[in-house]
Design a protein around this motif. Structure first.
Motif, PDB file in Angstrom:
ATOM      1  N   LYS A  38       0.841  -1.209   0.000  1.00 61.62           N
ATOM      2  CA  LYS A  38       0.000   0.000   0.000  1.00 61.62           C
ATOM      3  C   LYS A  38       0.877   1.260   0.000  1.00 61.62           C
ATOM      4  N   TYR A  39       1.893   1.298   0.870  1.00 61.46           N
ATOM      5  CA  TYR A  39       2.779   2.457   0.935  1.00 61.46           C
ATOM      6  C   TYR A  39       3.532   2.648  -0.384  1.00 61.46           C
ATOM      7  N   LYS A  41       2.683   1.612  -3.414  1.00 60.50           N
ATOM      8  CA  LYS A  41       1.780   2.051  -4.488  1.00 60.50           C
ATOM      9  C   LYS A  41       1.535   3.552  -4.413  1.00 60.50           C
ATOM     10  N   ARG A  42       1.597   4.106  -3.196  1.00 66.64           N
ATOM     11  CA  ARG A  42       1.428   5.552  -3.025  1.00 66.64           C
ATOM     12  C   ARG A  42       2.739   6.308  -3.234  1.00 66.64           C
ATOM     13  N   GLU A  44       5.438   6.292  -1.268  1.00 70.32           N
ATOM     14  CA  GLU A  44       6.005   6.829  -0.027  1.00 70.32           C
ATOM     15  C   GLU A  44       7.470   6.414   0.129  1.00 70.32           C
ATOM     16  N   HIS A  81       8.141  -2.828  -7.226  1.00 73.26           N
ATOM     17  CA  HIS A  81       7.664  -1.449  -7.253  1.00 73.26           C
ATOM     18  C   HIS A  81       8.715  -0.446  -7.712  1.00 73.26           C
TER      19      HIS A  81
END
Length: 194
Positions: A38-39, A41-42, A44, A81
């Motif tokens: 989740k992090y 994909k954002r 961060e 990622h």
């Protein structure tokens, strides 16, 4: 300054006192796979101590140790990622607490269940506080490993980049150990990789 999310074991993340302390001092996050994805994909920026409870369990005031050989998940996620990975080492951290040694098999098994099996003693007047070390803490950062983006990396690709990370971490230790420990001690200090 670029914001960084500091990711920890979910057991620590959900600990009320640790979570409160982290919220007051930074931007905490869980180090489980779903949260990390989740992090990422954002987009961060993340900080992660990949050794986790196991590395804390192995901490020894007389030896520098890292628990990294079986920790390949963070490399796989970085490949998926397109994240760079920066090796970081903190000299003197092992001097902040005395930690019982031995009984590794059962203690590491407990860690695998999310139960920290550290038996520590810090400052003489309040054992849960870290003790002062003569050398202090000396944090060094290496050059970023620029990983390619591979949506479905093979085990071999993950192993290749994991080996490069370990080599970079060991090089970082070797390059800075004399500055951290002094010339004489620096000659004999070795980084144990578990």
């Amino acid at each position: 300054m670029t914001p960084v999310r500091f990711c920890f074991s979910p057991a620590l993340y959900y600990s009320p006192f640790f979570h409160l302390w982290c919220r007051l001092t930074g931007n905490p996050g869980k180090a489980d796979k779903a949260s990390m994805v989740k992090y990422m994909k954002r987009g961060e920026n993340l900080a992660l101590p990949p050794g986790g409870f196991e590395e804390a369990t192995l901490t020894n005031i007389h030896q520098d140790r890292v628990y990294i050989r079986k920790r390949m998940g963070f490399i796989k996620l970085a490949l998926q990622h397109g994240y760079d990975v920066v090796p970081v080492y903190c000299f003197g951290e092992n001097q902040t607490y005395w930690n019982m040694q031995g009984a590794w098999k059962i203690r590491l098994w407990l860690n695998s269940l999310g139960i920290p099996s550290i038996f520590i003693w810090g400052a003489w007047f309040l054992p849960l506080l870290p003790k002062r070390s003569e050398m202090g803490l000396y944090v060094v950062c290496g050059d970023a490993l620029v990983l390619p983006r591979i949506e479905h990396p093979t085990k071999e690709q993950v192993r290749e980049w994991h080996d490069k990370y370990i080599a970079a971490l060991m090089h970082l230790f070797e390059r800075h150990k004399a500055s951290a420990y002094g010339e004489e001690l620096g000659k004999i200090q070795k980084l144990q990789v578990w």
